[in-house]
Design a protein around this motif. Structure first.
Motif, PDB file in Angstrom:
ATOM      1  N   LYS A  14       6.632   6.652   5.207  1.00 41.51           N
ATOM      2  CA  LYS A  14       5.295   6.067   5.268  1.00 41.51           C
ATOM      3  C   LYS A  14       4.914   5.535   3.894  1.00 41.51           C
ATOM      4  CE  LYS A  14       1.365   4.705   6.584  1.00 41.51           C
ATOM      5  NZ  LYS A  14       1.249   3.590   7.558  1.00 41.51           N
ATOM      6  N   TYR A  16       2.009   3.735   1.941  1.00 39.25           N
ATOM      7  CA  TYR A  16       0.590   3.378   2.034  1.00 39.25           C
ATOM      8  C   TYR A  16       0.350   2.028   1.377  1.00 39.25           C
ATOM      9  CZ  TYR A  16      -0.977   7.974   3.662  1.00 39.25           C
ATOM     10  OH  TYR A  16      -1.204   9.094   4.401  1.00 39.25           O
ATOM     11  N   PRO A  17      -0.735   1.336   1.799  1.00 34.60           N
ATOM     12  CA  PRO A  17      -1.068   0.102   1.091  1.00 34.60           C
ATOM     13  C   PRO A  17      -1.285   0.449  -0.382  1.00 34.60           C
ATOM     14  CG  PRO A  17      -2.729   0.599   2.800  1.00 34.60           C
ATOM     15  CD  PRO A  17      -1.690   1.655   2.870  1.00 34.60           C
ATOM     16  N   GLY A  18      -0.688  -0.299  -1.244  1.00 35.66           N
ATOM     17  CA  GLY A  18      -0.776   0.045  -2.659  1.00 35.66           C
ATOM     18  C   GLY A  18       0.565   0.591  -3.136  1.00 35.66           C
ATOM     19  N   GLY A  19       1.434   0.920  -2.155  1.00 32.31           N
ATOM     20  CA  GLY A  19       2.806   1.244  -2.518  1.00 32.31           C
ATOM     21  C   GLY A  19       3.159   2.710  -2.607  1.00 32.31           C
ATOM     22  N   VAL A  20       2.177   3.629  -2.435  1.00 35.85           N
ATOM     23  CA  VAL A  20       2.506   5.052  -2.517  1.00 35.85           C
ATOM     24  C   VAL A  20       3.332   5.457  -1.299  1.00 35.85           C
ATOM     25  CG1 VAL A  20       1.563   7.385  -2.568  1.00 35.85           C
ATOM     26  CG2 VAL A  20       0.405   5.554  -3.799  1.00 35.85           C
ATOM     27  N   ARG A  21       4.438   6.180  -1.556  1.00 34.43           N
ATOM     28  CA  ARG A  21       5.254   6.659  -0.436  1.00 34.43           C
ATOM     29  C   ARG A  21       4.773   8.048  -0.046  1.00 34.43           C
ATOM     30  NH1 ARG A  21       9.498   2.972  -0.346  1.00 34.43           N
ATOM     31  NH2 ARG A  21      10.899   4.080   1.056  1.00 34.43           N
ATOM     32  N   GLY A  22       3.987   8.099   1.032  1.00 34.95           N
ATOM     33  CA  GLY A  22       3.419   9.369   1.489  1.00 34.95           C
ATOM     34  C   GLY A  22       4.492  10.274   2.061  1.00 34.95           C
ATOM     35  N   GLY A  43       0.082  16.909  -2.013  1.00 31.81           N
ATOM     36  CA  GLY A  43       0.573  15.533  -2.098  1.00 31.81           C
ATOM     37  C   GLY A  43       2.017  15.362  -1.676  1.00 31.81           C
ATOM     38  N   ARG A  51      -0.567  13.249  10.618  1.00 29.65           N
ATOM     39  CA  ARG A  51      -1.350  12.108  11.110  1.00 29.65           C
ATOM     40  C   ARG A  51      -0.485  11.114  11.883  1.00 29.65           C
ATOM     41  NH1 ARG A  51      -5.190   9.905   6.325  1.00 29.65           N
ATOM     42  NH2 ARG A  51      -7.159  10.835   7.015  1.00 29.65           N
ATOM     43  N   THR A  55      -0.647  10.153  16.092  1.00 30.71           N
ATOM     44  CA  THR A  55      -0.864   8.733  16.415  1.00 30.71           C
ATOM     45  C   THR A  55      -1.962   8.062  15.594  1.00 30.71           C
ATOM     46  OG1 THR A  55      -2.534   8.866  18.172  1.00 30.71           O
ATOM     47  CG2 THR A  55      -0.247   9.210  18.843  1.00 30.71           C
ATOM     48  N   LEU A  56      -2.339   8.686  14.465  1.00 33.17           N
ATOM     49  CA  LEU A  56      -3.412   8.089  13.661  1.00 33.17           C
ATOM     50  C   LEU A  56      -2.869   7.050  12.686  1.00 33.17           C
ATOM     51  CD1 LEU A  56      -5.531  11.262  12.915  1.00 33.17           C
ATOM     52  CD2 LEU A  56      -6.217   9.292  14.279  1.00 33.17           C
ATOM     53  N   LEU A  57      -1.686   7.326  12.154  1.00 33.52           N
ATOM     54  CA  LEU A  57      -1.052   6.371  11.247  1.00 33.52           C
ATOM     55  C   LEU A  57       0.245   5.894  11.885  1.00 33.52           C
ATOM     56  CD1 LEU A  57      -1.363   8.128   7.741  1.00 33.52           C
ATOM     57  CD2 LEU A  57      -2.887   6.427   8.768  1.00 33.52           C
ATOM     58  N   LYS A  58       0.683   4.714  11.470  1.00 31.77           N
ATOM     59  CA  LYS A  58       1.938   4.181  12.024  1.00 31.77           C
ATOM     60  C   LYS A  58       3.039   4.304  10.978  1.00 31.77           C
ATOM     61  CE  LYS A  58      -0.252   1.497  15.509  1.00 31.77           C
ATOM     62  NZ  LYS A  58      -1.677   1.333  15.249  1.00 31.77           N
ATOM     63  N   ARG A 213       7.908  16.009  -2.074  1.00 32.03           N
ATOM     64  CA  ARG A 213       7.963  14.570  -2.309  1.00 32.03           C
ATOM     65  C   ARG A 213       8.413  13.791  -1.064  1.00 32.03           C
ATOM     66  NH1 ARG A 213       9.852  13.769  -8.592  1.00 32.03           N
ATOM     67  NH2 ARG A 213       8.056  14.867  -9.436  1.00 32.03           N
TER      68      ARG A 213
ATOM     69  N   GLU B 403      -4.166   1.090  11.940  1.00 33.99           N
ATOM     70  CA  GLU B 403      -4.492   2.257  11.112  1.00 33.99           C
ATOM     71  C   GLU B 403      -5.494   1.907  10.011  1.00 33.99           C
ATOM     72  OE1 GLU B 403      -0.655   3.439   9.640  1.00 33.99           O
ATOM     73  OE2 GLU B 403      -0.772   2.009   7.988  1.00 33.99           O
ATOM     74  N   SER B 410      -6.647  -2.400   1.662  1.00 34.65           N
ATOM     75  CA  SER B 410      -6.312  -1.979   0.316  1.00 34.65           C
ATOM     76  C   SER B 410      -7.070  -2.801  -0.717  1.00 34.65           C
ATOM     77  CB  SER B 410      -4.815  -2.111   0.079  1.00 34.65           C
ATOM     78  OG  SER B 410      -4.542  -1.753  -1.249  1.00 34.65           O
TER      79      SER B 410
END
Ligand SMILES: Nc1ncnc2c1ncn2[C@@H]1O[C@H](COP(=O)(O)OP(=O)(O)OP(=O)(O)O)[C@@H](O)[C@H]1O
Ligand SMILES: [Mg+2]
Lengths: 244, 418
Positions: A14, A16-22, A43, A51, A55-58, A213, B403, B410
């Motif tokens: 996953k 995230y917008p902004g590039g963080v790898r969740g 974190g 999530r 089904t909240l995040l893709k 991580r 989502e 962003s």
């Protein structure tokens, strides 16, 4: 075969917008009927994983199946099988606790079954006459109990808890743990939970996965993990697995 | 020391928000552009009013009338130009004055005289009233000179003479002929209606933007989104809920507005014209049942549009602060556009239907359509506004299905991936 696998997470990524790898290449399976605990430092990607399963995040990569259903393409069907308690769960400030319970359970049940479910939730929440007061005046723990009661009374096939007892006092934490274990055994419910409380994880979980991580570092039955790391408790296992 | 730190914190928490800065920049740029457009429109009209010539058709060959017109022309520095017919005059000048046959004779006998003015109105704009006010000012000059002439003729003091020239001015709008006083009144009513609609729209927008953001802050949103309910149903329910709440607000505000509406009157600046008042009742009569139905539809559309636009903003905002920072400027921009519309004017042509694009401008298009007597404009505009509203609702549904509803768009600075 797939029916005995409740959750199948494969190479999950996953971004995230902004590039963080969740989550960064996570794979694990939860067998139907077991209680599985996801632990890891702040974190590390626990909430992100839960999530996505809820089904909240893709996912940005990889796949997640819940009882054989894809969480992206079969989202609605997945939602029928699950109930999710978010990390922070609140309620509509100006509704009363009972209104909140009735609204949420009304999305799943009708008629007398709804009344039964509401009654069950009220019993679980155990808020006494406060259940008839607006949520605005609830303490953090009271809100947690309210949300928890709705999730349990929903009687899903899969319960997803993000830190179920966070913010609860010792006594209530114990009661909630027993409730969760009870529900899992009595109704054959599968449970996936995240927690920072190793005592809770050891007490509740059939199996534990430690993530760090965004990746799974170790996985196993608590007793087995303790033996493998020659640790006295899960806390030591955690420290050694993550630190080493 | 501690106090200044507190104030600094108050300001910084807001100023550091990218949404707030984006909103601020948007407002400055948008209002700047709008101000420029209004400025150009006003300049044009002022120039036209000051420098323009007025065509004169004289049906009266009487020497008295001829003298009066000549004297008026030199007073007005040659701005009166004789033309053979009203039509020809209107093709060259913004306004035409017609002196009826027998005017010269009746000047000597009667106290009240009628003169006729004609003008073409091609846009619904308060500024266009200056076109027929040119006629009023010319008539005023004629009246003064007429009195002088009569005083000389009768050999009495000027102060003993009383003569009133009444200008009957018609505006040609499209194929229709409308009395300018009626037109002014209707114009004012329409603008006031547009403001009311605008304020309500702004409230609906702000309200629904805040409501989703609040739901996120109340932390019930994630649980709601995992219920076995289609996101479409959740989104549409929110739009409907926003409309229902707006209607409740509409009723409350309308009571207040109608009181203000009833007591507002706008005197026109030129003497000799009547005091023109906007009346909602007159407007309703002018629009007719079809216009009223379309107007009601436009109110419904506007609420739905505002509600969904607000939801769109709220659902992409992480919290109420961001939602407010974005919805505020957008609401203000929509509202100020309406204010500007009265100066820029609504073209009285088939292009008026394009006003439907803004949804908020729909009442103006319906009015333009009534003035022109061309119902196709109102229907087209309503169609366009319906399409825009539906697209907005669909956009809300799309956001709810993605989502973005949870993590927002962003606007954060790019962080280093670990
Ligand atoms: N909405 C978001 N936008 C950008 N990055 C996010 C977002 N949510 C989480 N992250 C990032 O993803 C990573 C994993 O976060 P996540 O919330 O899944 O961790 P966690 O294991 O639940 O932590 P905790 O124990 O503190 O709850 C973190 O680096 C976090 O910064
Ligand atoms: Mg978390």
């Amino acid at each position: 075969m797939s029916s005995s696998i409740a959750i199948d997470v494969r190479d999950l990524v996953k971004v995230y917008p902004g590039g963080v790898r969740g989550v960064d290449g996570l794979s694990f399976r939860v067998v139907a009927g077991e209680i599985y605990g996801l632990v890891g430092p702040n974190g590390s990607g626990k909430t992100t994983t839960l999530r996505i399963i809820a089904t909240l995040l893709k996912p940005s990569g990889g796949s997640v199946r819940v009882f054989g259903l894809d969480v992206v393409s079969d989202a609605i069907k997945v939602r029928e099988l699950i109930a999710y308690l978010p990390e922070e769960a609140g309620a509509y400030r100006d509704l009363t606790g009972i209104d909140f319970v009735r609204f949420f359970l009304g999305a799943r049940f009708r008629g007398s079954r709804l009344e039964e479910a509401v009654e069950e939730a009220v019993k679980i929440a155990d808020l006494g006459s406060d259940i008839k007061r607006p949520v605005r005046g609830y303490s953090k723990g009271m809100k947690r109990l309210l949300a928890l009661s709705v999730v349990l009374a929903s009687r899903p096939k899969l319960l997803i808890f993000d830190e179920p007892t966070s913010g609860l006092d010792v006594e209530r934490s114990l009661r909630v743990r027993n409730l969760v274990r009870d529900y899992a055994r009595r109704y054959g419910v599968t449970v996936l939970l995240s927690s920072h409380n190793m005592l809770e994880v050891e007490y509740l979980c059939d199996r534990v996965g430690i993530i760090y991580r965004g990746k799974l570092v170790v996985e196993g039955v608590p007793e087995e993990l303790k033996a493998r790391y020659s640790a006295r408790n899960l806390e030591e296992v955690f420290v050694r697995a993550v630190g080493g | 020391m501690v106090f200044t730190a507190l104030v600094k914190k108050e300001v910084m928490v807001v100023l550091k928000s990218p949404a707030f800065i984006a909103g601020l920049v948007f407002l400055v740029v948008y209002f700047g552009v709008l101000g420029r457009v209004i400025g150009v429109a006003t300049e044009q009209v002022t120039k036209e009013a000051v420098e323009s010539y007025v065509g004169v058709v004289s049906e009266d060959m009487n020497i008295v009338t001829q003298w009066l017109l000549q004297a008026a022309n030199s007073t007005l520095k040659g701005r009166l130009v004789t033309v053979p017919t009203v039509e020809e005059g209107l093709s060259k000048f913004p306004a035409v004055l017609l002196i009826p046959a027998g005017f010269g004779e009746s000047l000597l006998r009667n106290k009240t005289l009628y003169v006729y003015g004609y003008t073409v109105i091609d846009r619904v704009s308060l500024l266009q009233t200056s076109r027929y006010q040119i006629v009023f000012s010319v008539v005023k000059v004629l009246e003064e000179l007429g009195k002088v002439l009569v005083a000389m003729e009768e050999g009495v003091n000027l102060s003993e003479i009383s003569r009133t020239f009444i200008p009957r001015v018609e505006a040609r709008a499209g194929g229709k002929v409308v009395d300018v006083n009626v037109l002014s009144s209707l114009l004012i009513s329409t603008m006031m209606l547009a403001y009311m609609v605008g304020i309500l729209g702004m409230l609906a927008l702000m309200y629904s933007a805040q409501s989703v953001a609040t739901e996120k802050e109340e932390k019930a949103f994630e649980m709601l989104l995992t219920l076995p309910i289609s996101r479409k149903a959740i989104a549409v329910a929110k739009v409907v809920g926003a409309v229902v709440l707006s209607v409740i607000m509409v009723v409350a505000y309308f009571a207040g507005f109608s009181f203000i509406f009833a007591s507002v009157s706008t005197p026109t600046s030129v003497e000799g014209s009547q005091v023109v008042t906007g009346s909602l009742w007159d407007l309703m009569q002018f629009l007719g049942s079809e216009g009223i139905i379309l107007l009601s539809i436009s109110l419904g559309l506007m609420l739905m549009f505002s509600g969904s636009l607000g939801l769109l903003i709220g659902s992409m905002s992480s919290d109420t602060r961001v939602a407010g920072a974005v919805a505020g400027p957008i609401g203000a921009a929509l509202y100020v556009s309406l204010l500007a519309a009265q100066f820029i004017g609504v073209p009285l042509s088939s292009f008026s239907s394009l006003l439907g694009l803004s949804v908020y401008g729909l009442p103006l298009a319906i009015f333009a359509s009534s003035v022109l007597g061309d119902r196709a404009i109102a229907l087209q505009a309503t169609g366009i506004a319906t399409a825009v509203t539906l697209i907005t609702v669909l956009a809300v549904v799309r956001v709810f299905e993605s989502e973005k509803i949870l993590i927002g768009i962003s606007v954060r600075r790019r962080r280093q991936a670990r």
